[in-house]
Design a protein around this motif. Structure first.
Motif, PDB file in Angstrom:
ATOM      1  N   LYS A 137       0.836  -1.207   0.000  1.00 61.92           N
ATOM      2  CA  LYS A 137       0.000   0.000   0.000  1.00 61.92           C
ATOM      3  C   LYS A 137       0.872   1.260   0.000  1.00 61.92           C
ATOM      4  O   LYS A 137       0.534   2.262  -0.645  1.00 61.92           O
ATOM      5  N   ASN A 138       1.994   1.208   0.711  1.00 62.40           N
ATOM      6  CA  ASN A 138       2.923   2.343   0.706  1.00 62.40           C
ATOM      7  C   ASN A 138       3.465   2.602  -0.700  1.00 62.40           C
ATOM      8  O   ASN A 138       3.627   3.748  -1.123  1.00 62.40           O
ATOM      9  N   LEU A 139       3.737   1.508  -1.418  1.00 59.72           N
ATOM     10  CA  LEU A 139       4.300   1.629  -2.759  1.00 59.72           C
ATOM     11  C   LEU A 139       3.337   2.370  -3.694  1.00 59.72           C
ATOM     12  O   LEU A 139       3.774   3.119  -4.581  1.00 59.72           O
ATOM     13  N   LEU A 140       2.044   2.135  -3.493  1.00 59.90           N
ATOM     14  CA  LEU A 140       1.041   2.697  -4.401  1.00 59.90           C
ATOM     15  C   LEU A 140       0.639   4.122  -4.048  1.00 59.90           C
ATOM     16  O   LEU A 140      -0.167   4.743  -4.767  1.00 59.90           O
TER      17      LEU A 140
ATOM     18  N   ARG B 159      13.955   0.627   5.995  1.00 63.72           N
ATOM     19  CA  ARG B 159      13.585   2.031   5.835  1.00 63.72           C
ATOM     20  C   ARG B 159      14.118   2.543   4.499  1.00 63.72           C
ATOM     21  O   ARG B 159      15.273   2.307   4.150  1.00 63.72           O
ATOM     22  N   ASN B 160      13.236   3.277   3.790  1.00 61.42           N
ATOM     23  CA  ASN B 160      13.576   3.832   2.480  1.00 61.42           C
ATOM     24  C   ASN B 160      14.160   2.766   1.555  1.00 61.42           C
ATOM     25  O   ASN B 160      15.192   2.942   0.934  1.00 61.42           O
ATOM     26  N   ARG B 161      13.430   1.668   1.467  1.00 62.10           N
ATOM     27  CA  ARG B 161      13.849   0.555   0.613  1.00 62.10           C
ATOM     28  C   ARG B 161      12.658   0.012  -0.172  1.00 62.10           C
ATOM     29  O   ARG B 161      11.538  -0.042   0.347  1.00 62.10           O
ATOM     30  N   VAL B 162      12.934  -0.413  -1.409  1.00 60.55           N
ATOM     31  CA  VAL B 162      11.959  -1.202  -2.150  1.00 60.55           C
ATOM     32  C   VAL B 162      11.943  -2.588  -1.510  1.00 60.55           C
ATOM     33  O   VAL B 162      13.008  -3.156  -1.201  1.00 60.55           O
ATOM     34  N   ILE B 163      10.752  -3.130  -1.291  1.00 58.75           N
ATOM     35  CA  ILE B 163      10.612  -4.384  -0.556  1.00 58.75           C
ATOM     36  C   ILE B 163      10.220  -5.525  -1.498  1.00 58.75           C
ATOM     37  O   ILE B 163       9.298  -5.397  -2.304  1.00 58.75           O
ATOM     38  N   PHE B 164      10.939  -6.643  -1.348  1.00 49.19           N
ATOM     39  CA  PHE B 164      10.666  -7.868  -2.118  1.00 49.19           C
ATOM     40  C   PHE B 164      10.223  -8.957  -1.135  1.00 49.19           C
ATOM     41  O   PHE B 164      11.067  -9.530  -0.426  1.00 49.19           O
ATOM     42  N   PRO B 165       8.927  -9.254  -1.047  1.00 52.64           N
ATOM     43  CA  PRO B 165       8.494 -10.345  -0.163  1.00 52.64           C
ATOM     44  C   PRO B 165       9.049 -11.685  -0.657  1.00 52.64           C
ATOM     45  O   PRO B 165       9.033 -11.968  -1.857  1.00 52.64           O
ATOM     46  N   ILE B 166       9.526 -12.497   0.272  1.00 55.19           N
ATOM     47  CA  ILE B 166      10.026 -13.839  -0.050  1.00 55.19           C
ATOM     48  C   ILE B 166       8.932 -14.817   0.363  1.00 55.19           C
ATOM     49  O   ILE B 166       8.594 -14.927   1.547  1.00 55.19           O
ATOM     50  N   ILE B 167       8.360 -15.496  -0.634  1.00 56.76           N
ATOM     51  CA  ILE B 167       7.178 -16.339  -0.417  1.00 56.76           C
ATOM     52  C   ILE B 167       7.549 -17.797  -0.688  1.00 56.76           C
ATOM     53  O   ILE B 167       8.158 -18.103  -1.720  1.00 56.76           O
ATOM     54  N   ASN B 168       7.203 -18.678   0.239  1.00 58.04           N
ATOM     55  CA  ASN B 168       7.538 -20.092   0.040  1.00 58.04           C
ATOM     56  C   ASN B 168       6.523 -20.765  -0.877  1.00 58.04           C
ATOM     57  O   ASN B 168       5.556 -20.147  -1.330  1.00 58.04           O
ATOM     58  N   THR B 169       6.714 -22.052  -1.134  1.00 55.05           N
ATOM     59  CA  THR B 169       5.886 -22.747  -2.125  1.00 55.05           C
ATOM     60  C   THR B 169       4.460 -22.982  -1.653  1.00 55.05           C
ATOM     61  O   THR B 169       3.602 -23.342  -2.450  1.00 55.05           O
TER      62      THR B 169
ATOM     63  N   SER C 201       5.291   8.003  -4.538  1.00 53.80           N
ATOM     64  CA  SER C 201       6.107   7.010  -3.835  1.00 53.80           C
ATOM     65  C   SER C 201       7.472   6.867  -4.505  1.00 53.80           C
ATOM     66  O   SER C 201       7.556   6.557  -5.698  1.00 53.80           O
ATOM     67  N   PRO C 202       8.567   7.085  -3.755  1.00 50.70           N
ATOM     68  CA  PRO C 202       9.898   6.903  -4.332  1.00 50.70           C
ATOM     69  C   PRO C 202      10.127   5.457  -4.792  1.00 50.70           C
ATOM     70  O   PRO C 202      10.845   5.210  -5.762  1.00 50.70           O
ATOM     71  N   GLY C 203       9.499   4.547  -4.074  1.00 48.50           N
ATOM     72  CA  GLY C 203       9.659   3.137  -4.433  1.00 48.50           C
ATOM     73  C   GLY C 203       9.052   2.829  -5.788  1.00 48.50           C
ATOM     74  O   GLY C 203       9.670   2.150  -6.623  1.00 48.50           O
ATOM     75  N   LEU C 204       7.846   3.317  -6.037  1.00 51.48           N
ATOM     76  CA  LEU C 204       7.185   3.078  -7.318  1.00 51.48           C
ATOM     77  C   LEU C 204       7.946   3.759  -8.457  1.00 51.48           C
ATOM     78  O   LEU C 204       8.077   3.194  -9.547  1.00 51.48           O
TER      79      LEU C 204
END
Length: 616
Positions: free
Chosen positions: A129-132, A201-211, A136-139
């Motif tokens: 939601k922050n990204l959108l 903080r102040n980072r683009v986030i990549f969720p790590i999702i298992n199988t 947003s600097p991340g977007l």
């Protein structure tokens, strides 16, 4: 931690997950006689040989031999251990994971893990939601990297704002306990011990999702000069970096029939390739491959292609990964990117087709190492050629195949201008390499008595027939069935000598009766007809029969040996039956006239059997 399973709960989960329903999620099935049939998800095949029994709730592949119940199937398809598979299947039917363990401490640990999964999922939604948000600097960063919104959404990417406590405050307000938030690795305690601050903080986030679809951790890419540039979640009860692969939750559905996986270094490499339509890609979370990661890759794929960055660090990581995968027995290749620093840059500049061409040109394990050895030594000089050959010889010492070694010796001799004989001495010392030594054992053409389909699909655990003297009647019956199944001429020779009723094992007799019937009615074997009339356990036995390899040398003698063994067993069984009947009759104190006649008859029959056994 070991899990003590509540067997009744496990059985209930297995019962509620109908195997036809579950397998159909992965494999299209059609009704075929007593079973259901489809293309095997565990090996390549064009003709369906994967059988599923509604009655027995079992599956069996007639081609590759994979078999088991619905839990085994989910374990294989989702690359899960037993407990994780049962947990997932429990969720499908509304049974909570805490119920699986019968131990109080274990229930608490499982509940704790579930709570961390829940917090991680909530954090991932918060970051997304922050990204959108507007501006947003991340977007802005992700769009500058060329990512489309649909791909951003597919990977659940997010943005951690440049504030100290926004995530922690949000999760506390949501009602989550501070201890659990800290255990998830999302926050750190202040040095003053009077509070907590956000890890990312102040980072683009990549969720790590298992199988199984659980968020186990996060990776964060700094948008300023903060170090490290990439930051991962710490080790937690649900996240172990060396046991996870970024993107595997998506790649497992895209591996396809060729069962290839491409392994890259970074998150953006996976996402960029995915956006360009190359979706059988995972990342090793910024590190060289670990053994657990290699084992996961091996379960999902037949071929692993490494495409690490082109710099020195990437090359070093490639070599470590190659060694691990090679030790695990994986078929592994390497892409050498010479026109870009990483797969992300390459595919954005040159496109999907160009990258797929690099995949096709990927170098086998040994070729890649030989190229590196050549780059490290100037073969234009005598000293360089010597060092090059010594380095390659050390590699070739590890190769078991004499054919492969011989081929590389010829290749290296040409490149180094050093004789084949000298290279052989370097590899084998004074015990001169002699290819003929490797061929002293008789070579049998295993294909002659195997079907066309069998040659291409029956790749695993093929065992030669043991000498007949060491075989029992079961092996003899199966070997004979193999021969008549594959050769109509052999059937014609033995059908009057060995009627199907002479097969003493009930399943063998049933299969024999069906084979005899096929030949008599149709003049050939219809494998589909056989499979349709067998239950799942009988299909497995027929599969075992097809895997038997009968040496082509002196088939006639082998055939007579099989018949001899079966005949001998039949006589032995008849002998035991007569002896049992005689024993029962002789126990009687007074015998009727009919019983006396029967005793004499049995004694005569026994004498005949003993004489025949003596001749055999």
């Amino acid at each position: 931690m070991g899990i003590h399973v509540n067997e009744e709960i496990i059985e209930e989960i297995r019962r509620r997950n109908d195997i036809i329903d579950i397998v159909s999620r992965y494999v299209p099935l059609t009704k075929s006689g007593r079973n259901y049939k489809g293309l095997c998800p565990f090996h390549h095949e064009k003709t369906p040989s994967f059988m599923v029994s509604d009655e027995k709730q079992l599956y069996h592949c007639f081609g590759c031999g994979e078999a088991g119940n619905v839990i085994h199937f989910v374990m294989k398809m989702e690359n899960l251990d037993f407990i994780d598979a049962v947990t997932l299947m429990g969720q499908w039917v509304g049974i909570h994971v805490e119920e699986i363990s019968s131990n109080k401490q274990e229930k608490e640990e499982l509940s704790r893990k579930n709570k961390i999964y829940e917090i991680n999922r909530e954090a991932a939604l918060f970051y997304y939601k922050n990204l959108l948000k507007k501006n947003s600097p991340g977007l802005a960063y992700l769009k500058q990297r060329g990512l489309e919104e649909s791909v951003i959404r597919r990977f659940g990417l997010g943005y951690a704002e440049n504030h100290w406590e926004t995530l922690n405050t949000y999760l506390i307000r949501k009602g989550y306990d501070q201890e659990f938030i800290c255990s998830a690795g999302l926050v750190l305690e202040k040095k003053t011990k009077d509070g907590f601050y956000d890890r990312f903080r102040n980072r683009v986030i990549f969720p790590i999702i298992n199988t199984t679809g659980n968020v186990v951790g996060f990776g964060g890419r700094a948008l300023d000069d903060s170090l490290p540039k990439y930051l991962n979640s710490p080790e937690t009860s649900v996240f172990h970096k060396g046991n996870n692969l970024f993107g595997l939750n998506l790649a497992k559905k895209e591996i396809g029939k060729d069962r290839k996986i491409i392994v890259v270094e970074g998150y953006m490499d996976v996402i960029s390739l995915y956006q360009h339509g190359i979706r059988n890609v995972v990342a090793s979370l910024g590190t060289a491959l670990t053994k657990p990661q290699g084992e996961m890759l091996k379960r999902y794929s037949d071929e692993i292609i490494i495409a690490y960055d082109a710099d020195a660090a990437g090359q070093k990581a490639t070599l470590r990964g190659l060694d691990i995968l090679n030790e695990l027995g994986c078929k592994v290749k390497v892409i050498r990117l010479t026109e870009a620093k990483d797969p992300d840059e390459f595919v954005r500049r040159k496109g999907k087709d160009a990258f797929l061409e690099e995949v096709e040109r990927a170098l086998p394990f040994l070729d890649y190492k030989i190229i590196l050895a050549k780059m490290e030594n100037d073969v234009r000089t005598t000293e360089g050629r010597i060092q090059f050959v010594k380095a390659v010889a050390a590699l070739l010492k590890q190769i078991k195949s004499p054919v492969e070694v011989d081929a590389y010796i010829k290749k290296i001799a040409l490149e180094s201008q050093i004789s084949e004989e000298a290279i052989k001495r370097e590899i084998f010392g004074n015990h001169m390499y002699d290819p003929s030594r490797q061929l002293q054992k008789p070579f049998f053409n295993r294909d002659k008595y195997r079907s066309k389909a069998d040659r291409h699909t029956n790749k695993y655990s093929v065992q030669s027939v043991k000498p007949i003297q060491k075989q029992g009647y079961v092996e003899a019956e199966r070997s004979l069935l193999k021969l008549i199944l594959q050769d109509k001429e052999i059937f014609s020779k033995i059908k009057t000598i060995i009627p199907y009723s002479d097969f003493t094992d009930s399943v063998h007799q049933k299969i024999a009766k069906m084979i005899y019937g096929c030949y008599e009615m149709h003049g050939k074997i219809s494998m589909e007809m056989l499979l349709n009339d067998l239950d799942i356990e009988e299909v497995k036995i027929l599969g075992d029969i097809r895997q038997i390899v009968v040496p082509e040398e002196n088939v006639e003698k082998a055939l007579m040996d099989f018949i001899h063994t079966m005949h001998n067993h039949k006589l032995e069984e008849e002998k035991k039956r007569i002896e049992r009947e005689l024993e029962n009759l002789e126990k009687k104190d007074s015998k009727t006239q009919e019983e006396m006649v029967r005793i004499r008859e049995l004694c005569g029959n026994l004498e005949k059997i003993l004489k025949e056994l003596k001749r055999l």
